[in-house]
Scaffold this motif. Structure first.
Motif, PDB file in Angstrom:
ATOM      1  N   PHE A 144       0.854  -1.192   0.000  1.00 26.17           N
ATOM      2  CA  PHE A 144       0.000   0.000   0.000  1.00 26.17           C
ATOM      3  C   PHE A 144       0.891   1.244   0.000  1.00 26.17           C
ATOM      4  CE2 PHE A 144      -2.213  -3.129   2.893  1.00 26.17           C
ATOM      5  CZ  PHE A 144      -3.045  -3.635   1.905  1.00 26.17           C
ATOM      6  N   THR A 145       0.468   2.281  -0.686  1.00 23.88           N
ATOM      7  CA  THR A 145       1.289   3.489  -0.773  1.00 23.88           C
ATOM      8  C   THR A 145       0.618   4.723  -0.185  1.00 23.88           C
ATOM      9  OG1 THR A 145       0.412   3.978  -2.984  1.00 23.88           O
ATOM     10  CG2 THR A 145       2.421   2.651  -2.879  1.00 23.88           C
ATOM     11  N   THR A 146      -0.682   4.695  -0.074  1.00 25.35           N
ATOM     12  CA  THR A 146      -1.444   5.848   0.403  1.00 25.35           C
ATOM     13  C   THR A 146      -2.429   5.390   1.462  1.00 25.35           C
ATOM     14  OG1 THR A 146      -1.288   6.979  -1.721  1.00 25.35           O
ATOM     15  CG2 THR A 146      -3.051   7.691  -0.258  1.00 25.35           C
ATOM     16  N   VAL A 179      -7.901   4.910  -7.875  1.00 26.59           N
ATOM     17  CA  VAL A 179      -9.355   4.979  -8.027  1.00 26.59           C
ATOM     18  C   VAL A 179     -10.044   4.130  -6.964  1.00 26.59           C
ATOM     19  CG1 VAL A 179     -11.307   4.528  -9.567  1.00 26.59           C
ATOM     20  CG2 VAL A 179      -9.174   5.421 -10.509  1.00 26.59           C
ATOM     21  N   TYR A 180      -9.454   3.001  -6.630  1.00 22.83           N
ATOM     22  CA  TYR A 180     -10.012   2.062  -5.666  1.00 22.83           C
ATOM     23  C   TYR A 180      -9.226   2.117  -4.357  1.00 22.83           C
ATOM     24  CZ  TYR A 180     -12.034   0.007  -9.903  1.00 22.83           C
ATOM     25  OH  TYR A 180     -12.705  -0.181 -11.079  1.00 22.83           O
ATOM     26  N   HIS A 181      -9.883   1.758  -3.269  1.00 19.72           N
ATOM     27  CA  HIS A 181      -9.162   1.604  -2.009  1.00 19.72           C
ATOM     28  C   HIS A 181      -9.799   0.494  -1.183  1.00 19.72           C
ATOM     29  CE1 HIS A 181     -12.106   3.428   0.766  1.00 19.72           C
ATOM     30  NE2 HIS A 181     -12.300   4.391  -0.121  1.00 19.72           N
ATOM     31  N   ALA A 182      -9.033  -0.018  -0.240  1.00 16.11           N
ATOM     32  CA  ALA A 182      -9.561  -0.985   0.719  1.00 16.11           C
ATOM     33  C   ALA A 182      -9.874  -0.249   2.005  1.00 16.11           C
ATOM     34  CB  ALA A 182      -8.559  -2.096   0.974  1.00 16.11           C
ATOM     35  N   THR A 183     -10.838  -0.744   2.747  1.00 13.34           N
ATOM     36  CA  THR A 183     -11.234  -0.086   3.992  1.00 13.34           C
ATOM     37  C   THR A 183     -11.483  -1.131   5.059  1.00 13.34           C
ATOM     38  OG1 THR A 183     -12.758   1.515   4.973  1.00 13.34           O
ATOM     39  CG2 THR A 183     -13.715  -0.050   3.440  1.00 13.34           C
ATOM     40  N   VAL A 184     -11.149  -0.796   6.298  1.00 11.60           N
ATOM     41  CA  VAL A 184     -11.354  -1.723   7.410  1.00 11.60           C
ATOM     42  C   VAL A 184     -11.727  -0.922   8.651  1.00 11.60           C
ATOM     43  CG1 VAL A 184      -8.869  -1.689   7.931  1.00 11.60           C
ATOM     44  CG2 VAL A 184     -10.282  -3.551   8.808  1.00 11.60           C
ATOM     45  N   PRO A 185     -12.732  -1.379   9.422  1.00  6.93           N
ATOM     46  CA  PRO A 185     -13.116  -0.641  10.635  1.00  6.93           C
ATOM     47  C   PRO A 185     -12.088  -0.805  11.741  1.00  6.93           C
ATOM     48  CG  PRO A 185     -14.418  -2.648  10.419  1.00  6.93           C
ATOM     49  CD  PRO A 185     -13.610  -2.539   9.167  1.00  6.93           C
ATOM     50  N   GLN A 231     -11.719  -1.230  15.507  1.00 10.52           N
ATOM     51  CA  GLN A 231     -12.605  -1.681  16.572  1.00 10.52           C
ATOM     52  C   GLN A 231     -11.819  -2.215  17.756  1.00 10.52           C
ATOM     53  OE1 GLN A 231     -14.580  -4.600  14.036  1.00 10.52           O
ATOM     54  NE2 GLN A 231     -16.456  -3.368  14.027  1.00 10.52           N
ATOM     55  N   SER A 232     -12.479  -2.228  18.904  1.00  9.51           N
ATOM     56  CA  SER A 232     -11.962  -2.903  20.087  1.00  9.51           C
ATOM     57  C   SER A 232     -13.165  -3.486  20.815  1.00  9.51           C
ATOM     58  CB  SER A 232     -11.202  -1.940  20.999  1.00  9.51           C
ATOM     59  OG  SER A 232     -10.754  -2.609  22.163  1.00  9.51           O
ATOM     60  N   GLY A 233     -13.316  -4.794  20.765  1.00 10.17           N
ATOM     61  CA  GLY A 233     -14.508  -5.413  21.329  1.00 10.17           C
ATOM     62  C   GLY A 233     -15.736  -4.974  20.563  1.00 10.17           C
ATOM     63  N   ASN A 234     -16.708  -4.468  21.289  1.00 12.73           N
ATOM     64  CA  ASN A 234     -17.952  -3.998  20.662  1.00 12.73           C
ATOM     65  C   ASN A 234     -17.908  -2.525  20.282  1.00 12.73           C
ATOM     66  OD1 ASN A 234     -19.204  -6.540  20.955  1.00 12.73           O
ATOM     67  ND2 ASN A 234     -19.799  -6.058  23.072  1.00 12.73           N
ATOM     68  N   GLU A 235     -16.793  -1.864  20.540  1.00 15.27           N
ATOM     69  CA  GLU A 235     -16.665  -0.442  20.230  1.00 15.27           C
ATOM     70  C   GLU A 235     -16.008  -0.231  18.875  1.00 15.27           C
ATOM     71  OE1 GLU A 235     -15.758   2.507  23.382  1.00 15.27           O
ATOM     72  OE2 GLU A 235     -15.167   0.739  24.537  1.00 15.27           O
ATOM     73  N   SER A 236     -16.570   0.660  18.078  1.00 14.03           N
ATOM     74  CA  SER A 236     -16.002   1.015  16.775  1.00 14.03           C
ATOM     75  C   SER A 236     -15.624   2.486  16.798  1.00 14.03           C
ATOM     76  CB  SER A 236     -17.019   0.752  15.659  1.00 14.03           C
ATOM     77  OG  SER A 236     -17.305  -0.631  15.566  1.00 14.03           O
ATOM     78  N   PHE A 237     -14.447   2.795  16.286  1.00  7.50           N
ATOM     79  CA  PHE A 237     -13.936   4.160  16.355  1.00  7.50           C
ATOM     80  C   PHE A 237     -13.908   4.863  14.999  1.00  7.50           C
ATOM     81  CE2 PHE A 237     -11.800   1.564  19.591  1.00  7.50           C
ATOM     82  CZ  PHE A 237     -12.313   2.163  20.731  1.00  7.50           C
ATOM     83  N   GLY A 238     -13.721   4.099  13.924  1.00  6.09           N
ATOM     84  CA  GLY A 238     -13.617   4.735  12.616  1.00  6.09           C
ATOM     85  C   GLY A 238     -13.114   3.756  11.580  1.00  6.09           C
ATOM     86  N   LEU A 239     -12.422   4.295  10.558  1.00  6.67           N
ATOM     87  CA  LEU A 239     -12.000   3.499   9.410  1.00  6.67           C
ATOM     88  C   LEU A 239     -10.539   3.749   9.066  1.00  6.67           C
ATOM     89  CD1 LEU A 239     -15.042   4.113   7.019  1.00  6.67           C
ATOM     90  CD2 LEU A 239     -14.533   2.001   8.256  1.00  6.67           C
ATOM     91  N   LEU A 240      -9.878   2.698   8.639  1.00  4.64           N
ATOM     92  CA  LEU A 240      -8.557   2.774   8.042  1.00  4.64           C
ATOM     93  C   LEU A 240      -8.702   2.485   6.551  1.00  4.64           C
ATOM     94  CD1 LEU A 240      -5.427   2.693   7.869  1.00  4.64           C
ATOM     95  CD2 LEU A 240      -5.567   0.312   8.659  1.00  4.64           C
ATOM     96  N   ASN A 241      -8.305   3.433   5.717  1.00  9.76           N
ATOM     97  CA  ASN A 241      -8.366   3.270   4.265  1.00  9.76           C
ATOM     98  C   ASN A 241      -6.969   3.270   3.676  1.00  9.76           C
ATOM     99  OD1 ASN A 241     -11.146   3.266   4.339  1.00  9.76           O
ATOM    100  ND2 ASN A 241     -11.365   5.428   3.816  1.00  9.76           N
ATOM    101  N   VAL A 242      -6.708   2.354   2.755  1.00  8.64           N
ATOM    102  CA  VAL A 242      -5.407   2.294   2.089  1.00  8.64           C
ATOM    103  C   VAL A 242      -5.616   2.061   0.597  1.00  8.64           C
ATOM    104  CG1 VAL A 242      -4.125   1.455   4.096  1.00  8.64           C
ATOM    105  CG2 VAL A 242      -5.194  -0.193   2.546  1.00  8.64           C
ATOM    106  N   ALA A 243      -4.633   2.495  -0.199  1.00  7.45           N
ATOM    107  CA  ALA A 243      -4.725   2.358  -1.657  1.00  7.45           C
ATOM    108  C   ALA A 243      -3.328   2.256  -2.247  1.00  7.45           C
ATOM    109  CB  ALA A 243      -5.470   3.556  -2.255  1.00  7.45           C
TER     110      ALA A 243
END
Length: 371
Positions: free
Chosen positions: A42-44, A119-125, A127-139
């Motif tokens: 991944f570069t970005t 143009v495309y990217h992968a995304t992953v939430p 999380q820690s347990g049942n708590e979600s904080f946001g997203l990590l996106n890479v391309a």
């Protein structure tokens, strides 16, 4: 395959060591993202936090193409996109391929500049347990699909980052509780020792004034009584600052109680539903407290006006006294540590602070803080 697994294990170990050392949230996110990009194909990348109301904030980014980096990363900070919308809807629970990046599409449509062939990217939430904080996106340039092993790596990294986020948040809360407990302890000690001594000195001086027959001695005792009473008032104000009685009943009651103790009258107008995060409420309380102190010492008036108004993502506080005012030039360094402290509190929360004052025209303070 074996080389790739070894490389991933080494990368995860490096990220884990970094996360264990970092104690500041933004620094941790930025460094972890950079290590991920340096150790993978991944570069970005960029990280969004998404709050309970669905609003998102850009917390970290690295090696963005010009079209996303320009104008203070405006395309990333503003507007919606598919990955954020899917997260809000609860449909993004694991690492996923995003068909196309809506923000990149917008930059192409508006001719915003180089997209780095992304143009495309992968995304992953995150999380820690049942708590979600946001997203990590890479391309990566020219990459149209992310393989299962790449998504598995992202999930492992996201799990590590999510756990670190939770740890830092809990640590900050523990520090805040410890600080509050120390303030309460200090307030009790001051009340039980220095405050009582000053009260005793006031009574002793009053008794000396009444019992003495010589005028010079009476005046001396009277001066001592006056100074002790003034020191007692200052000590009570300090105890209030350490442990604000009434803040548990809301900002309005707290400032009224504090002003009343100083012999001031506060007229408070509140608009909107006032349910603010504790750090915002305490910052507003401290700012109001300092404004009351300044008005008491310098304005020559015993009335000060507060107007608190909340919006969906913003709170504003307007404070005014109609006293003597002073010469104020915003281009010059602020001489008062109190005013400087108010400004610093607001700036630390990403807000705006404005002060306006002229001789014989009172003093006006306006504060805007996002939340």
């Amino acid at each position: 395959m074996e080389n790739r697994n070894n490389s991933n294990i080494h990368l995860l170990k490096e990220i884990a060591e970094l996360l264990n050392e970092e104690t500041e949230l933004k620094q941790m996110l930025s460094c972890a993202l950079q290590v991920l990009l340096n150790g993978s194909d991944f570069t970005t990348g960029w990280i969004f936090f998404i709050d309970e109301s669905g609003g998102h904030s850009l917390e970290a980014y690295h090696n963005l193409p010009t079209s996303l980096a320009d104008e203070g990363c405006g395309l990333l900070r503003n507007g919606g996109c598919w990955c954020v919308n899917r997260f809000r809807a609860g449909k993004l629970t694991k690492a996923s391929n995003i068909i196309e990046c809506q923000r990149i599409e917008k930059s192409i449509a508006e001719n915003r500049g180089d997209t780095g062939n992304i143009v495309y990217h992968a995304t992953v939430p995150l999380q820690s347990g049942n708590e979600s904080f946001g997203l990590l996106n890479v391309a990566a340039p020219g990459k149209t699909h992310f393989h299962e092993h790449e998504l598995a790596l992202l999930e492992s990294v996201a799990f590590q980052i999510g756990s670190a986020i939770k740890r830092i948040i809990l640590t900050k809360k523990e520090q805040e509780v410890a600080l509050m407990q120390e303030r309460n302890r200090l307030a009790r000690d001051l009340h039980d020792s220095v405050n009582q001594l000053l009260f005793s000195l006031t009574l002793t001086a009053r008794g000396g004034t009444m019992l003495s027959e010589e005028q010079d001695i009476k005046e001396t005792f009277s001066t001592i009584q006056s100074l002790a009473q003034e020191a007692l008032s200052e000590m009570r104000a300090l105890i209030w600052q350490l442990k604000p009685h009434g803040l548990e009943n809301g900002f309005s009651e707290a400032v009224k109680g504090y002003a009343g103790m100083l012999g001031m009258d506060v007229i408070v107008k509140v608009e909107g539903v006032v349910a603010l995060p504790s750090k915002i409420e305490e910052a507003l309380w401290r700012i109001g407290q300092e404004a009351i102190n300044n008005a008491k010492k310098h304005s020559g008036e015993d009335i000060i006006y507060f107007h608190l108004k909340t919006f969906p993502k913003m709170v504003t506080l307007y404070i005014e006294d109609k006293g003597c005012g002073f010469h104020y030039n915003p281009a010059q360094k602020i001489p008062s540590l109190g005013i400087q402290g108010m400004r610093e509190r607001v700036m630390q929360l990403g807000g705006n602070f404005h002060l306006q004052s002229e001789p014989d025209d009172g003093t006006k303070i306006s504060v805007e803080i996002p939340y």
